[in-house]
Design a protein around this motif. Structure first.
Motif, mmCIF file in Angstrom:
data_model
loop_
_atom_site.group_PDB
_atom_site.id
_atom_site.type_symbol
_atom_site.label_atom_id
_atom_site.label_comp_id
_atom_site.label_asym_id
_atom_site.label_seq_id
_atom_site.Cartn_x
_atom_site.Cartn_y
_atom_site.Cartn_z
ATOM 1 N N LYS A 81 0.660 -1.344 -0.185
ATOM 2 C CA LYS A 81 0.103 0.070 -0.091
ATOM 3 C C LYS A 81 0.824 1.264 0.064
ATOM 4 O O LYS A 81 0.419 2.227 -0.746
ATOM 5 C CB LYS A 81 -0.777 0.172 1.118
ATOM 6 N N MET A 82 1.748 1.185 0.855
ATOM 7 C CA MET A 82 2.761 2.355 0.944
ATOM 8 C C MET A 82 3.466 2.800 -0.544
ATOM 9 O O MET A 82 3.387 3.774 -0.912
ATOM 10 C CB MET A 82 3.748 2.217 1.767
ATOM 11 N N ALA A 83 3.912 1.649 -1.168
ATOM 12 C CA ALA A 83 4.702 1.625 -2.410
ATOM 13 C C ALA A 83 3.633 1.999 -3.454
ATOM 14 O O ALA A 83 4.039 2.961 -4.323
ATOM 15 C CB ALA A 83 4.921 0.332 -2.833
ATOM 16 N N ASN A 84 2.344 1.720 -3.359
ATOM 17 C CA ASN A 84 1.352 2.419 -4.310
ATOM 18 C C ASN A 84 1.020 3.755 -4.169
ATOM 19 O O ASN A 84 1.106 4.560 -5.198
ATOM 20 C CB ASN A 84 0.122 1.263 -4.412
ATOM 21 N N TYR A 85 0.762 4.063 -2.920
ATOM 22 C CA TYR A 85 0.205 5.283 -2.437
ATOM 23 C C TYR A 85 1.388 6.582 -2.525
ATOM 24 O O TYR A 85 1.084 7.796 -2.742
ATOM 25 C CB TYR A 85 -0.326 5.612 -1.030
ATOM 26 N N ASP A 119 -1.853 14.122 -3.947
ATOM 27 C CA ASP A 119 -3.022 13.397 -3.006
ATOM 28 C C ASP A 119 -2.320 13.665 -1.868
ATOM 29 O O ASP A 119 -1.108 14.041 -1.586
ATOM 30 C CB ASP A 119 -3.072 11.937 -3.626
ATOM 31 N N SER A 120 -3.218 13.440 -0.801
ATOM 32 C CA SER A 120 -2.787 13.662 0.623
ATOM 33 C C SER A 120 -1.844 12.649 1.060
ATOM 34 O O SER A 120 -1.756 11.422 0.762
ATOM 35 C CB SER A 120 -4.168 13.566 1.557
ATOM 36 N N ALA A 121 -0.893 13.026 1.869
ATOM 37 C CA ALA A 121 0.092 12.106 2.555
ATOM 38 C C ALA A 121 -0.469 11.253 3.628
ATOM 39 O O ALA A 121 0.261 10.261 4.022
ATOM 40 C CB ALA A 121 1.244 13.030 3.044
ATOM 41 N N VAL A 122 -1.729 11.401 3.743
ATOM 42 C CA VAL A 122 -2.391 10.464 5.073
ATOM 43 C C VAL A 122 -2.330 9.230 4.583
ATOM 44 O O VAL A 122 -2.381 8.185 5.180
ATOM 45 C CB VAL A 122 -3.677 10.844 5.183
ATOM 46 N N LYS A 123 -2.539 8.973 3.094
ATOM 47 C CA LYS A 123 -2.812 7.595 2.732
ATOM 48 C C LYS A 123 -1.505 6.669 2.913
ATOM 49 O O LYS A 123 -1.407 5.766 2.889
ATOM 50 C CB LYS A 123 -3.218 7.617 1.052
ATOM 51 N N GLN A 171 -7.289 6.524 -5.539
ATOM 52 C CA GLN A 171 -6.370 7.714 -5.873
ATOM 53 C C GLN A 171 -7.191 9.171 -5.810
ATOM 54 O O GLN A 171 -8.300 9.034 -5.933
ATOM 55 C CB GLN A 171 -5.756 7.501 -7.103
ATOM 56 N N GLY A 172 -6.530 9.918 -5.926
ATOM 57 C CA GLY A 172 -7.134 11.398 -5.955
ATOM 58 C C GLY A 172 -7.763 11.628 -7.088
ATOM 59 O O GLY A 172 -7.586 10.999 -8.123
#
Length: 548
Positions: free
Chosen positions: A106-110, A117-121, A201-202
């Motif tokens: 997930k981290m690698a994708n976001y 997009d937001s860094a919260v993801k 995604q955003g």
């Protein structure tokens, strides 16, 4: 009059909505979709921030427990040997590692969407990864603790842990449902698709690297393991909460040993079904992804037939076990055992997940009519599954509440008295003559065969849904009857409980297997003969000393 009415309506609309004359342009469907997307993004960010706060508070409490509460309770701490069994902790570690892998993907994708997009993801899976490591270590070390000091603080902290895992479980189920909405069977408005896009995604946001789609597909297949991890952690937190302030005088659990001469038919038949089931499962997973409808139907046909064969044999074997219980004269356990009561509650509660799915399938097929072979097989599988769950629950609950088979104890006592030695020797000789005509308890042997078979078949029924078999979505009767959104919610809520039920059933069946004891007749004969030889040698020495 019409013109006046139109002007009045336009004026009222302006007063109540405060829209400008250009509002007609703003009301374009694309603008409405964009506004709704922005609102959904804000809601998702708020939920992720709330989860980050919840996970952080839970980790802080776990650190406080390890550093303060556990250290002060060392002298008064007792442990419940039935709590946190090895299978539950091993499953927690396995699902925790796979959930950790999901968070890494997930981290690698976001990270590819951070620029727009937001860094919260990215922050949420990072915090969840730390939470997984902390909680797994905490439950592995402290799952058996019975806290005596700081009881109220410990209860509040365990309830916080339980609530956090349930919230994470619900969020993961929702996220998996949103991902599954990308299907040609979904006939809905733009809202579900729009919500799914904003979750992934955003708005109008493209990934900065080419591996985003790969990571997205990878962590999608790991959702079921994260769901199971949350259920395991919730069950263990509940057991710890129940043991707070409890004084346990426990000598430990009895270890069961497998002997090839005692069980043969059950394991052989079970291993055969597991081997055939794995082959059909691999064929199903490969062919169900193809576009050819005939190949897909044949894959579903093979999958349904294999599951019907497994469940039917389980029904027959479980019914035989229930009959043996009716013939068995062992008494029911009279003492209260919180661990046993919790096992029964978890067993019945977890079985409700699969029962709900089967019930909805039966209603859908019965209402639409079994129009082809797949519908008939689906209906048969659902009915047999309900029967199998009811029979297996009865079999396991009866087995958990029966006294173990009594193992004959040694009645010879070593003594230096000459007369007592001779009496013991005579008693040993008569006992051995009686043992020569004793046959093994056939009820005990049959129960062990049945338990071994049911353990292997439950493992097979756990493997298929845990590793991606979803005939509920590949066969479209339920989707057309309930609509995709409702059916997805039913499956995604019920299926994790069904997977947990299979693992819990294996542990309960292993406990029943251990209460059946070992084949004591042949061993007793060997012990008896050896003891008799010892007594004869001792009596010979006594006679020689007496003569001298």
């Amino acid at each position: 009059m019409r013109t006046v009415a139109q002007k009045m309506l336009r004026t009222c609309n302006f007063l109540f909505t405060r829209k400008t004359p250009n509002s007609d342009v703003e009301a374009h469907p694309s603008n409405i979709e964009t506004a709704a997307q922005m609102e959904n993004i804000q809601h998702l960010h708020d939920m992720e921030v709330f989860l980050i706060v919840l996970l952080t508070l839970t980790m802080l409490w776990m650190l406080f427990y390890t550093a303060v509460t556990h250290r002060k309770n060392k002298d008064l701490m007792t442990q419940d040997s039935h709590a946190g069994p090895v299978w539950l902790r091993a499953g927690l570690v396995l699902f925790g590692l796979l959930s950790l892998l999901m968070d890494i993907f997930k981290m690698a994708n976001y990270i590819g969407y951070v620029h727009c997009d937001s860094a919260v993801k990215v922050a949420f899976p990072a915090v969840q990864a730390v939470f997984l490591l902390t909680q797994t270590y905490f439950l592995w070390v402290h799952a058996k603790d019975c806290v005596q000091l700081h009881a109220n603080v410990t209860r509040c902290g365990l309830m916080l842990m339980l609530s956090t895992n349930l919230v994470v479980w619900m969020a993961t189920v929702t996220e998996e449902s949103i991902h599954q909405m990308d299907t040609p069977y979904l006939n809905a408005s733009f809202s579900p698709k729009m919500y799914r896009d904003t979750y992934d995604q955003g708005v109008n946001c493209s990934c900065s690297h080419s591996a985003c789609s790969t990571f997205k597909e990878a962590f999608y297949y790991l959702y079921p393991f994260n769901i199971e991890y949350s259920l395991f952690a919730s069950a263990m937190a509940y057991v710890m909460w129940k043991n707070v302030g409890r004084l346990v005088d426990d000598k430990g659990q009895r270890r069961a040993k497998f002997h090839r001469k005692e069980v043969l038919a059950g394991p052989v038949l079970g291993l055969l079904l597991v081997a055939v089931g794995l082959v059909t499962f691999v064929v199903y997973e490969v062919e169900i992804t193809l576009e050819d409808q005939a190949v897909r139907r044949s894959a579903l046909l093979i999958h349904f037939v294999m599951n019907i064969v497994i469940v039917s044999l389980m029904c027959v074997f479980t019914a035989a076990g229930c009959v043996i219980y009716r013939l068995d004269r062992r008494q029911h356990v009279s003492e209260k055992n919180p661990a046993r009561s919790l096992d029964v509650q978890l067993l019945v509660g977890a079985s409700m997940g699969q029962l709900i799915i089967s019930y909805f399938s039966i209603v859908a097929v019965a209402a639409t009519g079994a129009q082809d072979r797949l519908d008939a097989l689906n209906l048969s599988w659902a009915v047999l599954m309900v029967l199998q769950l009811c029979l297996q629950n009865y079999f396991i609950i009866e087995g958990l509440h029966r006294e173990p088979f009594h193992i004959m104890q040694e009645d010879a006592q070593h003594t230096n008295a000459r007369t007592e030695v001779s009496e013991v020797a005579k008693r040993q000789k008569s006992t051995c003559r009686l043992m020569a005509g004793v046959r093994p308890n056939w009820k005990r042997k049959m129960l062990k065969e049945l338990c071994a078979f049911l353990m292997l078949t439950n493992i097979m029924l756990w493997i298929m849904p845990a590793f991606g078999a979803r005939p509920q979505f590949d066969h479209t009767v339920e989707i057309k009857f309930y609509k995709f959104t409702m059916w997805t919610a039913v499956v995604n809520i019920g299926l994790p409980f069904g997977i947990f039920y299979r693992m819990h059933s294996v542990a309960s069946l292993f406990e029943i297997f251990s209460t059946c004891g070992t084949n004591t007749c042949s061993r007793r004969m060997m012990v008896c003969k050896g003891s008799l030889r010892f007594q004869e040698r001792t009596w010979a020495k006594v006679n020689r000393k007496k003569q001298s």
